[in-house]
Enzyme design. Structure first.
Site, PDB file in Angstrom:
ATOM      1  N   HIS A 117       5.439  -2.197  12.474  1.00  0.00           N
ATOM      2  CA  HIS A 117       4.262  -1.800  11.692  1.00  0.00           C
ATOM      3  C   HIS A 117       4.596  -1.593  10.207  1.00  0.00           C
ATOM      4  CE1 HIS A 117       0.720   0.247  10.251  1.00  0.00           C
ATOM      5  NE2 HIS A 117       1.384   1.387  10.115  1.00  0.00           N
ATOM      6  N   HIS A 135       6.357   4.543   4.809  1.00  0.00           N
ATOM      7  CA  HIS A 135       5.097   5.275   4.704  1.00  0.00           C
ATOM      8  C   HIS A 135       4.806   6.225   5.864  1.00  0.00           C
ATOM      9  CE1 HIS A 135       3.129   2.090   7.204  1.00  0.00           C
ATOM     10  NE2 HIS A 135       2.272   3.061   7.503  1.00  0.00           N
ATOM     11  N   GLU A 145       5.453  11.705   8.133  1.00  0.00           N
ATOM     12  CA  GLU A 145       4.440  12.092   9.117  1.00  0.00           C
ATOM     13  C   GLU A 145       5.006  12.122  10.538  1.00  0.00           C
ATOM     14  OE1 GLU A 145       0.804  12.075   8.645  1.00  0.00           O
ATOM     15  OE2 GLU A 145       0.173  11.926  10.738  1.00  0.00           O
ATOM     16  N   ASP A 146       5.778  11.084  10.878  1.00  0.00           N
ATOM     17  CA  ASP A 146       6.134  10.890  12.295  1.00  0.00           C
ATOM     18  C   ASP A 146       7.578  11.237  12.656  1.00  0.00           C
ATOM     19  OD1 ASP A 146       3.588   9.975  12.600  1.00  0.00           O
ATOM     20  OD2 ASP A 146       4.115   7.854  12.528  1.00  0.00           O
ATOM     21  N   ASP A 163      -1.909  -0.634   4.978  1.00  0.00           N
ATOM     22  CA  ASP A 163      -1.706   0.059   6.252  1.00  0.00           C
ATOM     23  C   ASP A 163      -2.936  -0.121   7.141  1.00  0.00           C
ATOM     24  OD1 ASP A 163      -0.648   1.832   8.154  1.00  0.00           O
ATOM     25  OD2 ASP A 163      -1.542   3.583   7.161  1.00  0.00           O
ATOM     26  N   ASP A 218     -26.967 -20.330   2.119  1.00  0.00           N
ATOM     27  CA  ASP A 218     -25.753 -20.436   1.304  1.00  0.00           C
ATOM     28  C   ASP A 218     -24.519 -20.150   2.160  1.00  0.00           C
ATOM     29  OD1 ASP A 218     -26.361 -17.807   1.646  1.00  0.00           O
ATOM     30  OD2 ASP A 218     -25.878 -17.188  -0.396  1.00  0.00           O
TER      31      ASP A 218
HETATM   32 MN    MN Z   1       0.779   3.373   9.180  1.00  0.00          MN
END
Ligand code: MN
Length: 755
Positions: free
Chosen positions: A61, A86, A90-91, A152, A272
């Site tokens: 990812h 990134h 957080e993880d 992301d 169009d």
């Molecule tokens: Mn992400």
């Protein structure tokens, strides 16, 4: 066969090498290349062993996001590094301080911004979306955060298939409501389009598939039209020494769908869908603008342009940086073709936004990037300083006293300003005029009195049974049409005037009155007629009922050109039940935790309200929103309010299925339009009353110059019953269009018939 984790890691590592290889901005300095490689190793270690929902290693990812950041947005080593990192704060165990220590403060502050942004979304329950942009700006020091966040989101959308359904709706709605508009504002067209298409695909998979299929079939046919034009254009461009490529580009599925919703037209009436694009390599020492107009001139020497479709974004680029010259021409096959003229530089900017600028300036020095990022910041801050809308509304009209109208085959007629569809019919042929009953102007049904605009393409609808009407004289302007109408009525009219005069005389005599100036004035005013001959004529033709002569002499009446039926069938007994909502033994608090709920209209189990804004019925695609008082409210999945709720209060949205057990019926409004004829209203209402499972509340029809439109209010059990009924109505002779009326029509709720 599943690859071992070790092999997967090696695969991810190679993808990073490809990013570096492919993007000059990433390998500008050895330092930058080292930083990217180091970021990969650290992220890879930190995420090791973690898998995504799809089953592949998590590290794919951040690598994919880094690749979008470099390949599709055009950012350099710092951003690629931040993209790889990134999700680590957080993880994983790593902190922002660790990132600052391992890399540099810039990378750390971007990763910090991305982490904060993530938590904002998680707690977004009470966040007003309107304030979202402000919050973004106060929180984020570096605009690169937003760009990486977009990348992301794009990758998450591309891999949304592995998510459970209720999450897909929420993420799709949020993407449509927040991310796609930001991408648009930044001029990242390709990304914006992909985000929108992916959102639609996840929210309405069937609608998406249907449109995609239709577009493919259309493109096969339309590309022949484009080919017929390109040959001649190529010849001329070659002769004048241009280097160029010509491609055809179709409208995105989402924008087709959006147009169908907002304009209420079916797929077949969007014209169009596909544009032709000429991208040229500019000749030396001649301004690009001059060259754009030179190409425009070549094209318009060959083909006739639609006057109000010229768009000059070369002299005045759009606020987001878009530059191009657009024109629409009439092809020899009688179909409009939009042509976009761009230089290679303009094309790159159109596809990749401001990011493409650096490529053409100073060989990408750091201050150029900073300038660009600053301009993005300004764009975001001044959400209102937008000149696009003004330019769109601005219609260029080159001829003030004449308009150009096209036949369905593309033949052009010059007509005076103010000409109506009926003028046009007589212009083509006297007989066409005499038998015309209506017109399709740019594929939309209009009455004969419709005033044409330059560039309209008009198809006259005729009927053998139609006979000319003297009233037509009121809405034609050309001498030819007037003469034609007068001619055919000359003798007949004289007789009718005489007959009308004597009838009025005898009716007045019965009341001991005679024709005098005062009475005539009253009658003329009452019937909205200008001359005495016309009054006699109308009486002679039986258009005026002398039975209520008294009434006419004493009171005002309505415009005689508008016939109005308003039938009321009394209120429906289900009226009261529909708002019934009590004795909830299902706990909404528990419901929030569930992922999907099946609701039924079975009264013993009915614990929900129906949103007033979109009025869904059983069988529609719905979501359930649980409000602060723990009421369950059902919205249509395409309701604008529901989309807002999904993006701002997504944690209180659950996906729902709504089944009908034919216990309760629901109010639905359908709109019908077409060519008026005797008995059409009773034909339509007969069909409704014959249809089981449908209860009619009221009908309202209006007829104007032979074209009618009307609303019918119905009580209906389910979406399937409604579809069946609409199909049946659409088959009634004269009916052109049947639409379910709410603010967000689904594609399949518009049914068109050929007359
Ligand atoms: Mn992400």
């Amino acid at each position: 066969m599943e690859l071992s984790e070790q092999v997967q890691e090696e695969l991810a590592r190679r993808r990073v090498e490809v990013i570096i290889e492919r993007n000059p901005r990433c390998k500008m300095t050895q330092e930058g290349v080292d930083m990217i490689r180091k970021a990969f190793e650290i992220a890879n270690n930190a995420h090791r062993g973690v898998k995504r929902k799809s089953g592949e290693l998590y590290i794919f990812h951040p690598v994919a996001v880094a690749s979008i950041v470099a390949d599709e947005i055009g950012l350099g080593a710092t951003s690629v590094t931040a993209a790889l990192l990134h999700d680590v704060v957080e993880d994983t165990e790593l902190s922002v301080a660790d990132v600052a220590h391992l890399f540099n403060p810039k990378v750390a502050s971007i990763v910090d911004g991305l982490t904060k942004l993530e938590s904002v979304f998680d707690q977004s329950a009470s966040l007003q979306v309107e304030n979202f942009r402000k919050l973004l700006m106060s929180m984020i020091e570096d605009v690169r955060v937003i760009l990486i966040k977009l990348a992301d989101r794009l990758h998450n959308m591309r891999t949304l298939d592995s998510m459970p359904e209720h999450k897909r709706y929420r993420i799709s709605a949020e993407t449509l409501y927040i991310y796609a508009p930001i991408a648009h504002r930044l001029g990242l067209y390709a990304i914006k389009t992909e985000l929108e298409d992916l959102s639609l695909k996840n929210e309405h998979p069937q609608v998406y598939a249907t449109l995609q299929n239709k577009l493919e079939i259309y493109a096969q046919d339309y590309n022949k039209v484009i080919e017929s034009v390109t040959g001649q254009i190529r010849e001329q461009l070659d002769a004048q020494g241009f280097e160029y490529t010509i491609k055809s580009r179709s409208k995105s599925i989402y924008s087709i769908w959006h147009k169908m919703q907002t304009k209420g037209v079916p797929f077949e009436e969007i014209y169009d869908l596909i544009a032709m694009r000429i991208v040229f390599r500019p000749k030396d020492n001649i301004p690009e603008k001059t060259q754009c107009w030179a190409i425009y001139s070549i094209i318009t020497d060959l083909y006739r342009p639609k006057p109000d479709r010229l768009r000059d974004w070369v002299s005045t680029p759009k606020a987001n940086g878009y530059e191009a010259l657009h024109t629409t021409i009439m092809s020899p096959k009688g179909r409009w073709v939009e042509i976009q003229i761009r230089s290679e530089r303009m094309d790159e900017i159109a596809e990749r936004g401001f990011a493409a600028h650096w490529k053409y300036k100073d060989d990408g020095k750091e201050h150029e990037i900073d300038n660009w990022l600053n301009s993005i910041r300004k764009t975001l801050e001044n959400a209102t300083s937008d000149s696009i809308e003004f330019l769109d509304a601005f219609k260029l009209n080159l001829f003030s006293s004449e308009i150009m109208i096209f036949t369905p085959k593309g033949e052009m007629k010059v007509m005076p300003v103010g000409s109506t569809a009926l003028d046009f019919a007589f212009e083509i042929h006297t007989n066409l005029g005499y038998h015309s009953i209506g017109a399709k102007v740019n594929y939309k049904l209009e009455p004969l009195s419709y005033e044409l605009k330059s560039g309209d393409q008009v198809e006259i609808i005729t009927s053998e049974k139609q006979h000319p009407k003297y009233e037509w004289i009121n809405f034609v302007t050309t001498a030819k049409a007037k003469a034609c109408i007068k001619n055919i009525f000359k003798d007949e009219r004289k007789e009718l005037i005489a007959a009308g005069e004597s009838r009025l005389e005898s009716e007045l005599a019965k009341r001991k009155l005679s024709i005098n100036a005062r009475i005539l004035k009253k009658l003329l005013r009452n019937y909205h007629i200008n001359t005495k001959d016309e009054l006699y004529f109308q009486i002679g033709k039986d258009n005026i009922d002398l039975e209520d002569l008294e009434k006419a002499l004493t009171q005002k009446s309505t415009n005689r050109w508008i016939k109005i039926w308003h039938l009321n069938f009394g209120s429906n007994k289900n009226d009261d039940d529909a708002d019934d909502y009590q004795d909830a033994d299902v706990d909404p608090k528990q419901l929030i935790k569930s992922k999907n709920v099946v609701l039924s209209d079975d009264s013993s189990n009915r614990r929900y309200e129906i949103a007033q804004c979109c009025n869904p019925i059983p069988g529609d695609d719905v979501v359930a929103y649980i409000d602060d008082e723990n009421h369950i409210i059902l919205h249509s999945r395409r309701c604008a309010n529901a989309i807002k709720l999904m993006s701002s209060r997504g944690n209180r949205i659950i996906s729902a299925q709504w089944e009908s057990h034919k216990v309760l019926s629901y109010l639905v409004i359908i709109e019908i339009s077409g060519i008026d004829r005797q008995g059409i209203v009773s034909d339509i209402t007969k069909i409704i009353s014959l249809e089981l499972n449908v209860n009619m509340r009221s009908v309202h029809f209006e007829s104007h110059d032979g074209v009618f439109s009307g609303n019918i209010y119905l009580y209906i059990y389910s979406a399937i019953d409604l579809q069946k009924l609409m199909k049946a109505i659409s088959k009634v002779k004269g009916v052109d269009k049947v639409t379910r009326k709410d603010r967000n029509n689904l594609e399949n709720s518009v049914i068109t018939t050929s007359l």
